[in-house]
Design an enzyme around this catalytic site. Structure first.
Site, PDB file in Angstrom:
ATOM      1  N   SER A 138      43.703  43.823  36.070  1.00  0.00           N
ATOM      2  CA  SER A 138      43.871  43.392  34.682  1.00  0.00           C
ATOM      3  C   SER A 138      42.749  42.430  34.339  1.00  0.00           C
ATOM      4  CB  SER A 138      45.224  42.697  34.503  1.00  0.00           C
ATOM      5  OG  SER A 138      45.309  42.043  33.243  1.00  0.00           O
ATOM      6  N   TYR A 148      50.695  36.160  37.967  1.00  0.00           N
ATOM      7  CA  TYR A 148      50.237  37.494  37.579  1.00  0.00           C
ATOM      8  C   TYR A 148      48.711  37.576  37.651  1.00  0.00           C
ATOM      9  CZ  TYR A 148      49.470  41.782  34.985  1.00  0.00           C
ATOM     10  OH  TYR A 148      49.055  43.050  34.622  1.00  0.00           O
TER      11      TYR A 148
END
Length: 257
Positions: A138, A148
């Site tokens: 990401s 994350y």
């Protein structure tokens, strides 16, 4: 016909990879937790494109789930030529608001599963002198934003390092770093998305097309959109302290509601 194994194949980016690879004539091994959805997906792709679609139910947050996919990747009689490590999720909440068990589960899926499945796939690919691995990360990997982002940063660093070690073997390894993509991801995490500007959203099918082109060109990191390439260029120039404050504010604005 070559075979691709895709984790998290029933939704989002994983489903887009499955559609594109099936349309290109690849047989598939579809991996996810929901057997019924997997069977529906396999039937649809087989009927549309005439490919073979194998179903493998596995929960990559468990040792047994990871091991079952490792076993399939290690099967030299039914070789996997392309591995897409796509399975992943987000947690709603800031640091210490998220239960520790959920944080550790994220690391299991985003890091341990990627490490183990990549390690299981590579020996057979090296022996055949060809193969590809796409580890879905990401753009959050380049921003100081919680577990994350940290887990996705690990995916990028691991992929780049492993790719260098595999140079000359015929095995290509790439970290894919998308921005916001219209999928089930945010809904599943309980994250509101109403405040995200339209220009920041990416189409999953176009994303996959760009990713596969980057893999074919031998890129080790793919940021598959000019808008996000520009943003990541700005991130590299921004002072780290300022960047931390901005990403924290952005997380509150565009993240969990």
């Amino acid at each position: 016909m070559t075979t691709a194994l895709i984790t998290g194949s029933t939704a989002g980016i994983g489903a887009a990879f499955a559609r594109r690879l099936a349309a290109d004539g690849h047989n598939l091994v579809l991996v996810a937790r929901d057997t019924e959805r997997l069977r529906e997906q396999a039937t649809e792709l087989h009927d549309l494109h005439g490919i073979e679609a194998e179903v493998l139910t596995a929960d990559l947050s468990t040792d047994s789930g990871i091991a079952s996919v490792e076993d399939r990747l290690s099967d030299r009689r039914h070789a996997v030529d392309l591995l897409v490590n796509n399975a992943g999720f987000g947690n709603k909440g800031r640091f210490l608001d998220v239960p520790m068990a959920d944080e550790l589960t994220m690391l299991k899926v985003h890091c341990e599963a990627v490490l183990r499945l990549t390690s299981a796939a590579v020996p057979g690919m090296k022996a055949r002198g060809r193969g590809g691995i796409v580890n879905v990360a990401s753009v959050a990997a380049f921003l100081p934003r919680g577990t994350y982002g940290a887990s996705k940063a690990w995916v990028v660093q691991f992929s780049q390092g492993a790719s260098r070690d595999l140079a000359g073997t015929g095995v290509r390894l790439m970290a894919l770093c998308p921005g916001f993509v219209r999928t089930e991801f945010h809904e599943r995490a309980g994250m509101g998305t109403d405040n995200i500007p339209n220009w920041m959203w990416l189409d999953a099918d176009k994303l996959v097309t760009a990713a596969l082109a980057d893999l074919a060109r031998g890129k080790t990191v793919s940021v598959p959109d000019p808008r996000y390439k520009a943003l990541m260029g700005a991130v590299k120039l921004a002072p780290r302290g300022l960047l931390g404050g901005l990403t924290s504010k952005t997380g509150r604005t565009y993240g969990p509601q």
